[in-house]
Design a protein around this motif. Structure first.
Motif: not given
Length: 129
Positions: A71-99
């Motif tokens: 559908n050529n839709s924007k996605v927001s991907v919530d990641l499993r990783q946390v940073n060194k302060n145990n804070i969730l990383l920012e979601p990766v947001t944008g259009y899918i360019k390939g897999k």
């Protein structure tokens, strides 16, 4: 020129004068500085309080990503990783360019499937409105 100059008075003043240190500069702390400081603190608070979306299964993740790409839709991907302060990383947001077999390209960022916690597609909001 002033003829009332008294060197003893000047020396007495310099001996007894106590500098107020930083207090004298507090008046120069502008409202712009206060607003910028407030914004930085608020952003830190938001980042440190970020929570995961609901965890998705691998088939759900693949389906969401495929539908978004179709559908050529924007996605927001919530990641499993946390940073060194145990804070969730920012979601990766944008259009899918390939897999490929191990991950997905969202704009210029490559995300491995194993690192994806959940996916939010923008087209769901459009359809469900």
């Amino acid at each position: 020129m002033n003829n009332n100059y008294d060197p003893n008075l000047v020396n007495a003043f310099l001996k007894e004068y106590q500098d107020r240190g930083m207090m004298k500069w507090q008046g120069f702390y502008l409202s712009d500085h206060t607003v910028a400081s407030y914004k930085r603190n608020k952003e830190k608070e938001i980042k440190s309080n970020r929570k995961h979306l609901q965890e998705m299964s691998v088939p759900e993740i693949f389906k969401e990503l495929s539908d978004a790409q179709k559908n050529n839709s924007k996605v927001s991907v919530d990641l499993r990783q946390v940073n060194k302060n145990n804070i969730l990383l920012e979601p990766v947001t944008g259009y899918i360019k390939g897999k490929d077999t191990r991950g997905v390209y969202i704009e210029e960022k490559y995300v491995k499937f194993e690192d994806i916690y959940s996916v939010f597609c923008e087209w769901h909001n459009v359809i469900n409105v």
